[in-house]
Design a protein around this motif. Structure first.
Motif, short mmCIF file in Angstrom:
data_model
loop_
_atom_site.label_atom_id
_atom_site.label_comp_id
_atom_site.label_asym_id
_atom_site.label_seq_id
_atom_site.Cartn_x
_atom_site.Cartn_y
_atom_site.Cartn_z
N TRP A 162 29.05 47.75 47.61
CA TRP A 162 29.16 46.44 46.97
C TRP A 162 28.81 46.50 45.48
O TRP A 162 29.43 45.84 44.65
N LEU A 163 27.80 47.33 45.15
CA LEU A 163 27.44 47.50 43.74
C LEU A 163 28.62 48.10 42.98
O LEU A 163 28.98 47.62 41.89
N LEU A 164 29.25 49.12 43.54
CA LEU A 164 30.39 49.74 42.87
C LEU A 164 31.54 48.75 42.73
O LEU A 164 32.25 48.76 41.72
N LEU A 165 31.73 47.89 43.72
CA LEU A 165 32.80 46.90 43.63
C LEU A 165 32.55 45.95 42.46
O LEU A 165 33.50 45.58 41.75
N VAL A 166 31.31 45.56 42.23
CA VAL A 166 30.98 44.69 41.10
C VAL A 166 31.25 45.40 39.78
O VAL A 166 31.91 44.86 38.87
N LEU A 167 30.78 46.63 39.64
CA LEU A 167 30.95 47.38 38.39
C LEU A 167 32.42 47.69 38.13
O LEU A 167 32.91 47.51 37.00
N ALA A 168 33.13 48.13 39.16
CA ALA A 168 34.55 48.46 38.98
C ALA A 168 35.38 47.21 38.75
O ALA A 168 36.35 47.23 37.98
N GLY A 169 35.02 46.11 39.41
CA GLY A 169 35.74 44.86 39.19
C GLY A 169 35.61 44.38 37.75
O GLY A 169 36.59 43.88 37.16
N ASN A 170 34.44 44.55 37.18
CA ASN A 170 34.27 44.18 35.78
C ASN A 170 35.08 45.10 34.87
O ASN A 170 35.67 44.63 33.89
N MET A 171 35.13 46.38 35.19
CA MET A 171 35.93 47.30 34.40
C MET A 171 37.40 46.91 34.45
O MET A 171 38.12 47.01 33.45
N LEU A 172 37.86 46.44 35.61
CA LEU A 172 39.25 46.03 35.76
C LEU A 172 39.58 44.85 34.84
O LEU A 172 40.61 44.87 34.15
N ILE A 173 38.72 43.83 34.81
CA ILE A 173 39.05 42.68 33.97
C ILE A 173 38.89 43.00 32.48
O ILE A 173 39.57 42.41 31.64
N ASP A 174 38.02 43.97 32.14
CA ASP A 174 37.95 44.40 30.75
C ASP A 174 39.27 45.04 30.32
O ASP A 174 39.80 44.77 29.23
N ALA A 175 39.81 45.94 31.17
CA ALA A 175 41.07 46.61 30.85
C ALA A 175 42.23 45.63 30.87
O ALA A 175 43.18 45.75 30.08
N LEU A 176 42.15 44.65 31.74
CA LEU A 176 43.22 43.66 31.87
C LEU A 176 43.37 42.80 30.61
O LEU A 176 44.46 42.32 30.30
N GLU A 177 42.28 42.63 29.86
CA GLU A 177 42.27 41.70 28.74
C GLU A 177 43.30 42.05 27.65
O GLU A 177 43.82 41.17 26.98
N VAL A 178 43.58 43.33 27.46
CA VAL A 178 44.54 43.71 26.41
C VAL A 178 45.96 43.39 26.83
O VAL A 178 46.73 42.76 26.09
N SER A 179 46.33 43.79 28.05
CA SER A 179 47.72 43.63 28.47
C SER A 179 48.11 42.18 28.73
O SER A 179 49.26 41.79 28.51
N VAL A 180 47.17 41.35 29.19
CA VAL A 180 47.53 39.95 29.42
C VAL A 180 47.89 39.26 28.11
O VAL A 180 48.73 38.35 28.08
N ALA A 181 47.27 39.68 27.03
CA ALA A 181 47.56 39.06 25.73
C ALA A 181 48.92 39.50 25.20
O ALA A 181 49.65 38.71 24.60
N LEU A 182 49.28 40.77 25.42
CA LEU A 182 50.52 41.30 24.84
C LEU A 182 51.75 40.55 25.31
O LEU A 182 52.58 40.11 24.51
N VAL A 183 51.89 40.40 26.62
CA VAL A 183 53.10 39.77 27.16
C VAL A 183 53.17 38.30 26.78
O VAL A 183 54.25 37.73 26.64
N ALA A 184 52.01 37.67 26.59
CA ALA A 184 51.98 36.23 26.29
C ALA A 184 52.15 35.91 24.81
O ALA A 184 52.21 34.73 24.44
N LEU A 185 52.24 36.92 23.94
CA LEU A 185 52.25 36.66 22.50
C LEU A 185 53.35 35.70 22.04
O LEU A 185 53.07 34.77 21.27
N PRO A 186 54.61 35.87 22.45
CA PRO A 186 55.63 34.92 21.98
C PRO A 186 55.33 33.48 22.38
O PRO A 186 55.54 32.55 21.58
#
Length: 481
Positions: A25-49
């Motif tokens: 469960w601890l690893l799920l919390v840490l890895a889940g946070n890493m996922l949303i950190d990485a997600l932050e760049v790509s979600v912005a790119l496609v939405a730019l227009p």
């Protein structure tokens, strides 16, 4: 400062390397946070227009949605590590999760570009606090050996998967409203915060705590990056010889000089400049910055090209980018073993060659019809191959190039270069795109070729080294658990 290896609520792994339920469960919390950190760049790119159309932003200003996050992450990463050391991993990690959640909601509701960019910068700083701290918590909580090795592999897998997930999420949600792309991570961050209250281990005081946070170094470095990116974005509108543009370039140079001066004179600097004496570390930082920056520059240009000129939907654009992003996620669990088998330098060189080849294949005529199979897919496949080959190798080469005890500092320098390369390239590509898609693409290709040149330097024999000796310590095969 150290962490107890058997914190309250987490237990310990058995000798055979299996994880206890609490550790899972601890690893799920840490890895889940890493996922949303990485997600932050790509979600912005496609939405730019869509963001530009809604907030009335010119193309030369749109980059701030991406570069604001990258500057907050890269410019404050070293400072974030110092803050964690001073205040403790658990309280800083939990506070960063909560602030990330609030910033996501505020960004989704923003009615001005300034507020949206401010939230992106804040979220970048939150990532600078949590991403390296997650690795430190794993290293201190999971016993050395198979249990820790698998935990770090899962953590890396979630990070590599986050970019691909962001492309799909943004592509689907932007069809409704770009605001949902920034709101979506908020409930996830809140859930991780609630779970983290129970699962994140408590800190235990340890020796060697620094006496200060070197705020002057953090402010001067971040200020220099903000000024430089502002100057690049100001050029197309105000003019490159306009006092505002020239003044921003001058301020960036002044603040960069202040940063160097502060780091040379500080008792406990954020960045020890002697790290630059390690050639393999410097090559890794430059090469990874060039690869990541040119890649994000390509995605920015391609997003604008496909949606504004070719008439593609956000979902079609996100799906089009998957062949570049997905291969790294699919090979994440094996990447360390691949590097251990072939050594970093040859893999980096191969990846650095694949990327500019892909950039050269992207169509230069922005007015022509776009055929995905022949115009876009080959580029994405080659860029995806570049990341599979080189990105893990870059990190291993960077941290393996310095003596024991300096790996954390080397990793901070390396990760800062990766993020700052993204900030600069997205700003430059946004400035050149109105001139013509070909101008932006030639810049991207040139940066990719620079990365290749840096990689090839690693094969030049050291002066005075015997015949057949490796060019530098990075050519030694690393040990990977």
């Amino acid at each position: 400062m150290t962490l107890s290896t058997t914190p309250r609520g987490t237990g310990s792994a058995p000798a055979d390397g299996r994880w206890s339920p609490a550790l899972r469960w601890l690893l799920l919390v840490l890895a889940g946070n890493m996922l949303i950190d990485a997600l932050e760049v790509s979600v912005a790119l496609v939405a730019l227009p869509a963001i530009g159309a809604d907030l009335g932003l010119a193309v030369s200003q749109l980059h701030w949605v991406v570069s604001g996050f990258a500057i907050g992450f890269g410019g404050l990463l070293l400072f974030g590590g110092r803050v964690v050391t001073l205040l403790g991993r658990r309280p800083v990690y939990l506070a960063a999760l909560l602030v990330f959640c609030v910033a996501s909601v505020v960004g989704a509701l923003a009615d001005s570009a300034a507020l949206l960019v401010a939230t992106r910068f804040v979220k970048g700083f939150c990532a600078a606090l949590t991403a390296p701290t997650g690795i430190a918590i794993i290293a201190s909580t999971f016993p050395e050996g198979p249990a820790r090795g698998r935990a770090l592999s899962v953590y890396s897998l979630f990070g590599a998967s986050g970019f691909s997930a962001g492309l799909l999420l943004s592509g689907a949600l932007t069809e409704v409203s770009w605001r949902w792309t920034f709101a979506a991570p908020a409930p996830v961050a809140l859930l991780l915060f609630v779970a983290g209250l129970r699962l994140i281990p408590r800190d235990r005081p340890g020796p060697g705590k620094p006496h200060g946070c070197d705020a002057a170094g953090a402010l001067s470095l971040t200020g220099a990056m903000l000024s430089l990116v502002y100057a690049i974005g100001s050029g197309p509108g105000a003019g490159w010889d306009h006092p505002r543009t020239v003044g921003a370039f001058a301020l960036a140079a002044l603040l960069a000089a202040v940063f160097v001066r502060v780091e040379l004179t500080a008792g406990q600097p954020l960045l020890r400049l002697e790290l630059f004496a390690h050639g393999a570390l410097v090559r890794s930082a430059l090469g990874a910055g060039a690869l990541n920056g040119s890649y994000l520059g390509l995605l920015l240009v391609s997003t604008l090209h496909l949606q504004q000129r070719a008439g593609w939907s956000p979902l079609q654009t996100g799906l089009a980018f998957l062949p570049a992003a997905a291969p790294l996620a699919l090979t994440a669990l094996r990447s360390g073993r691949i590097v251990a088998r072939f050594s970093p330098a040859p893999l980096i060189a191969a990846g650095a060659l694949a990327a500019p080849l892909g950039y050269l294949l992207y169509p230069r005529d922005g007015s022509a019809a776009v055929h995905y199979a022949t115009d876009v897919l080959p580029t994405m496949l080659l860029v995806g191959a570049a990341f599979v080959l080189a990105f893990t190798a870059f990190h291993i080469q960077a941290t393996g190039a310095v003596p024991d005890g300096r790996q954390q500092a080397a990793g901070g320098l390396y990760q800062s270069a990766v993020q700052l390369g993204a900030a600069l390239m997205t700003a430059l590509c946004a400035a050149l795109y109105p001139v013509g898609i070909d101008a932006a693409l030639w810049l991207i290709t040139a940066v990719g070729l620079f990365g290749l040149a840096v990689a090839l330097v690693g094969f030049v024999p050291r002066k005075g080294a015997p015949s057949g000796a490796p060019a530098s310590p990075d050519e030694r095969k690393p040990h990977v658990e």
